[in-house]
Motif scaffolding. Structure first.
Motif, PDB file in Angstrom:
ATOM      1  N   GLN A  45       0.822  -1.207   0.000  1.00 13.64           N
ATOM      2  CA  GLN A  45       0.000   0.000   0.000  1.00 13.64           C
ATOM      3  C   GLN A  45       0.861   1.263   0.000  1.00 13.64           C
ATOM      4  O   GLN A  45       0.573   2.216  -0.726  1.00 13.64           O
ATOM      5  CB  GLN A  45      -0.926   0.013   1.224  1.00 13.64           C
ATOM      6  CG  GLN A  45      -2.103  -0.930   1.137  1.00 13.64           C
ATOM      7  CD  GLN A  45      -3.048  -0.760   2.296  1.00 13.64           C
ATOM      8  OE1 GLN A  45      -2.669  -0.253   3.357  1.00 13.64           O
ATOM      9  NE2 GLN A  45      -4.288  -1.169   2.120  1.00 13.64           N
ATOM     10  N   PHE A  46       1.889   1.253   0.829  1.00 10.57           N
ATOM     11  CA  PHE A  46       2.744   2.438   0.911  1.00 10.57           C
ATOM     12  C   PHE A  46       3.467   2.666  -0.417  1.00 10.57           C
ATOM     13  O   PHE A  46       3.577   3.801  -0.886  1.00 10.57           O
ATOM     14  CB  PHE A  46       3.753   2.297   2.048  1.00 10.57           C
ATOM     15  CG  PHE A  46       4.418   3.595   2.400  1.00 10.57           C
ATOM     16  CD1 PHE A  46       3.764   4.528   3.182  1.00 10.57           C
ATOM     17  CD2 PHE A  46       5.666   3.905   1.915  1.00 10.57           C
ATOM     18  CE1 PHE A  46       4.354   5.741   3.493  1.00 10.57           C
ATOM     19  CE2 PHE A  46       6.274   5.114   2.223  1.00 10.57           C
ATOM     20  CZ  PHE A  46       5.611   6.030   3.015  1.00 10.57           C
ATOM     21  N   ARG A  47       3.937   1.600  -1.018  1.00  7.27           N
ATOM     22  CA  ARG A  47       4.599   1.728  -2.319  1.00  7.27           C
ATOM     23  C   ARG A  47       3.608   2.232  -3.367  1.00  7.27           C
ATOM     24  O   ARG A  47       3.949   3.019  -4.250  1.00  7.27           O
ATOM     25  CB  ARG A  47       5.180   0.379  -2.741  1.00  7.27           C
ATOM     26  CG  ARG A  47       6.092   0.472  -3.962  1.00  7.27           C
ATOM     27  CD  ARG A  47       6.729  -0.869  -4.267  1.00  7.27           C
ATOM     28  NE  ARG A  47       7.731  -0.736  -5.301  1.00  7.27           N
ATOM     29  CZ  ARG A  47       7.454  -0.632  -6.599  1.00  7.27           C
ATOM     30  NH1 ARG A  47       6.205  -0.637  -7.010  1.00  7.27           N
ATOM     31  NH2 ARG A  47       8.437  -0.505  -7.482  1.00  7.27           N
ATOM     32  N   LEU A  48       2.359   1.772  -3.245  1.00  5.10           N
ATOM     33  CA  LEU A  48       1.317   2.189  -4.185  1.00  5.10           C
ATOM     34  C   LEU A  48       1.093   3.698  -4.142  1.00  5.10           C
ATOM     35  O   LEU A  48       0.797   4.319  -5.168  1.00  5.10           O
ATOM     36  CB  LEU A  48       0.006   1.460  -3.861  1.00  5.10           C
ATOM     37  CG  LEU A  48      -1.190   1.741  -4.776  1.00  5.10           C
ATOM     38  CD1 LEU A  48      -0.937   1.178  -6.175  1.00  5.10           C
ATOM     39  CD2 LEU A  48      -2.462   1.126  -4.187  1.00  5.10           C
TER      40      LEU A  48
ATOM     41  N   TYR B 113      10.771  10.094 -13.797  1.00  5.23           N
ATOM     42  CA  TYR B 113      11.833   9.244 -13.249  1.00  5.23           C
ATOM     43  C   TYR B 113      11.230   8.089 -12.445  1.00  5.23           C
ATOM     44  O   TYR B 113      11.700   7.746 -11.366  1.00  5.23           O
ATOM     45  CB  TYR B 113      12.760  10.073 -12.345  1.00  5.23           C
ATOM     46  CG  TYR B 113      13.185  11.392 -12.961  1.00  5.23           C
ATOM     47  CD1 TYR B 113      14.134  11.430 -13.984  1.00  5.23           C
ATOM     48  CD2 TYR B 113      12.625  12.588 -12.532  1.00  5.23           C
ATOM     49  CE1 TYR B 113      14.524  12.633 -14.552  1.00  5.23           C
ATOM     50  CE2 TYR B 113      13.008  13.798 -13.102  1.00  5.23           C
ATOM     51  CZ  TYR B 113      13.954  13.815 -14.103  1.00  5.23           C
ATOM     52  OH  TYR B 113      14.328  15.009 -14.671  1.00  5.23           O
ATOM     53  N   GLU B 114      10.200   7.478 -12.988  1.00  5.11           N
ATOM     54  CA  GLU B 114       9.437   6.471 -12.247  1.00  5.11           C
ATOM     55  C   GLU B 114      10.313   5.306 -11.774  1.00  5.11           C
ATOM     56  O   GLU B 114      10.222   4.874 -10.626  1.00  5.11           O
ATOM     57  CB  GLU B 114       8.292   5.941 -13.115  1.00  5.11           C
ATOM     58  CG  GLU B 114       7.406   4.949 -12.388  1.00  5.11           C
ATOM     59  CD  GLU B 114       6.193   4.543 -13.216  1.00  5.11           C
ATOM     60  OE1 GLU B 114       5.458   3.658 -12.756  1.00  5.11           O
ATOM     61  OE2 GLU B 114       5.990   5.113 -14.299  1.00  5.11           O
ATOM     62  N   GLU B 115      11.162   4.784 -12.647  1.00  2.93           N
ATOM     63  CA  GLU B 115      11.986   3.631 -12.279  1.00  2.93           C
ATOM     64  C   GLU B 115      12.958   3.992 -11.157  1.00  2.93           C
ATOM     65  O   GLU B 115      13.140   3.237 -10.194  1.00  2.93           O
ATOM     66  CB  GLU B 115      12.760   3.119 -13.493  1.00  2.93           C
ATOM     67  CG  GLU B 115      13.595   1.878 -13.196  1.00  2.93           C
ATOM     68  CD  GLU B 115      14.308   1.343 -14.421  1.00  2.93           C
ATOM     69  OE1 GLU B 115      15.086   0.385 -14.271  1.00  2.93           O
ATOM     70  OE2 GLU B 115      14.092   1.886 -15.532  1.00  2.93           O
TER      71      GLU B 115
ATOM     72  N   ASN C 244      12.938   2.363  -7.331  1.00  2.00           N
ATOM     73  CA  ASN C 244      14.102   1.687  -6.744  1.00  2.00           C
ATOM     74  C   ASN C 244      14.480   2.309  -5.400  1.00  2.00           C
ATOM     75  O   ASN C 244      14.817   1.610  -4.444  1.00  2.00           O
ATOM     76  CB  ASN C 244      15.293   1.750  -7.700  1.00  2.00           C
ATOM     77  CG  ASN C 244      15.101   0.886  -8.933  1.00  2.00           C
ATOM     78  OD1 ASN C 244      14.325  -0.072  -8.905  1.00  2.00           O
ATOM     79  ND2 ASN C 244      15.787   1.223 -10.005  1.00  2.00           N
ATOM     80  N   PHE C 245      14.425   3.640  -5.330  1.00  2.00           N
ATOM     81  CA  PHE C 245      14.788   4.333  -4.092  1.00  2.00           C
ATOM     82  C   PHE C 245      13.760   4.044  -3.004  1.00  2.00           C
ATOM     83  O   PHE C 245      14.118   3.782  -1.844  1.00  2.00           O
ATOM     84  CB  PHE C 245      14.895   5.833  -4.344  1.00  2.00           C
ATOM     85  CG  PHE C 245      15.409   6.614  -3.173  1.00  2.00           C
ATOM     86  CD1 PHE C 245      16.675   6.370  -2.659  1.00  2.00           C
ATOM     87  CD2 PHE C 245      14.641   7.598  -2.578  1.00  2.00           C
ATOM     88  CE1 PHE C 245      17.165   7.085  -1.572  1.00  2.00           C
ATOM     89  CE2 PHE C 245      15.117   8.325  -1.497  1.00  2.00           C
ATOM     90  CZ  PHE C 245      16.386   8.068  -0.992  1.00  2.00           C
TER      91      PHE C 245
ATOM     92  N   LEU D 117      11.908   1.230   1.981  1.00  2.00           N
ATOM     93  CA  LEU D 117      10.921   0.332   2.573  1.00  2.00           C
ATOM     94  C   LEU D 117      11.562  -0.949   3.078  1.00  2.00           C
ATOM     95  O   LEU D 117      11.148  -1.514   4.095  1.00  2.00           O
ATOM     96  CB  LEU D 117       9.829   0.011   1.549  1.00  2.00           C
ATOM     97  CG  LEU D 117       8.877   1.152   1.186  1.00  2.00           C
ATOM     98  CD1 LEU D 117       7.925   0.733   0.077  1.00  2.00           C
ATOM     99  CD2 LEU D 117       8.087   1.608   2.406  1.00  2.00           C
ATOM    100  N   SER D 118      12.572  -1.426   2.362  1.00  2.00           N
ATOM    101  CA  SER D 118      13.276  -2.634   2.777  1.00  2.00           C
ATOM    102  C   SER D 118      13.923  -2.432   4.152  1.00  2.00           C
ATOM    103  O   SER D 118      13.894  -3.325   5.004  1.00  2.00           O
ATOM    104  CB  SER D 118      14.350  -3.003   1.747  1.00  2.00           C
ATOM    105  OG  SER D 118      15.082  -4.134   2.166  1.00  2.00           O
TER     106      SER D 118
END
Length: 211
Positions: A90-93, A188-190, A194-195, A200-201
């Motif tokens: 959800q947070f990534r979304l 700069y979506e990609e 990645n960042f 999050l990791s």
């Protein structure tokens, strides 16, 4: 907050002032933004302006709060739709959908980008203070929902974790601004993905060596 006289205006007149203010604050820093220009674009006398707002700061915080409220509503609808996703997903979304928000609300996106470059610390801190509770509420709902599903430890302090999420969001914006000169995710979506995944990791997996 605006004076009662502002809310007593017709919807058209009120929206004209809001639109003029968004145009001005999205194209100039707080210090450079002109009340005279806002009055001219919205066809009001400068004396009338001070019947509606205490000063420029009052208007600035109000306009920025409107943008924050719109973004929170936008994300709240999305989270209801994707409520089965994990907290991490959800947070990534939210970052992925930030691109969609920028496309659907270009004026607010431009306002947010200008704010990310703001050097007036009083103006910046006033807006952050005004918007903090709204974003805090959104994140706490996400966290408490994850707790109810047994996804994260129920002992986790929801407020503390929401503060980390807000800091993460600010870090991504600062990263984009420093690296690319703007915070337009669609360009700069990609790189942003990645960042965000790296941050999050760290939050969800920790930093201890598990070997």
């Amino acid at each position: 907050m605006p004076q009662a006289t502002f809310f007593n205006l017709s919807d058209d007149k009120r929206n004209l002032i809001i639109s003029a203010a968004i145009d001005e604050f999205s194209s100039a820093s707080y210090s450079a933004a002109s009340i005279n220009q806002i009055c001219k674009k919205s066809n009001i006398a400068k004396g009338s302006f001070y019947q509606y707002f205490t000063d420029k700061m009052d208007l600035y915080v109000y306009i920025m709060t409107l943008a924050i409220e719109e973004k929170i509503r936008f994300f709240s609808v999305i989270l209801r739709e994707f409520h089965t996703l994990s907290l991490l997903e959800q947070f990534r979304l939210l970052f992925i959908k930030g691109i969609e928000f920028a496309k659907d609300y270009p004026q607010y996106a431009a306002l947010g980008e200008q704010f990310s470059k703001e050097n007036n610390q009083l103006a910046k801190s006033s807006v952050i203070k005004a918007g903090y509770k709204q974003s805090e509420s959104l994140f706490i709902k996400m966290i408490d929902h994850a707790k109810s599903k047994g996804e994260i430890d129920s002992k986790v302090d929801s407020l503390a974790l929401s503060m980390i999420f807000q800091s993460l969001n600010n870090s991504v914006n600062e990263y984009m601004l420093n690296k690319f000169g703007n915070v337009r995710y669609e360009q700069y979506e990609e790189d942003v993905s990645n960042f965000v995944d790296s941050l999050l990791s760290i939050i969800f997996n920790g930093i201890q060596n598990k070997i």
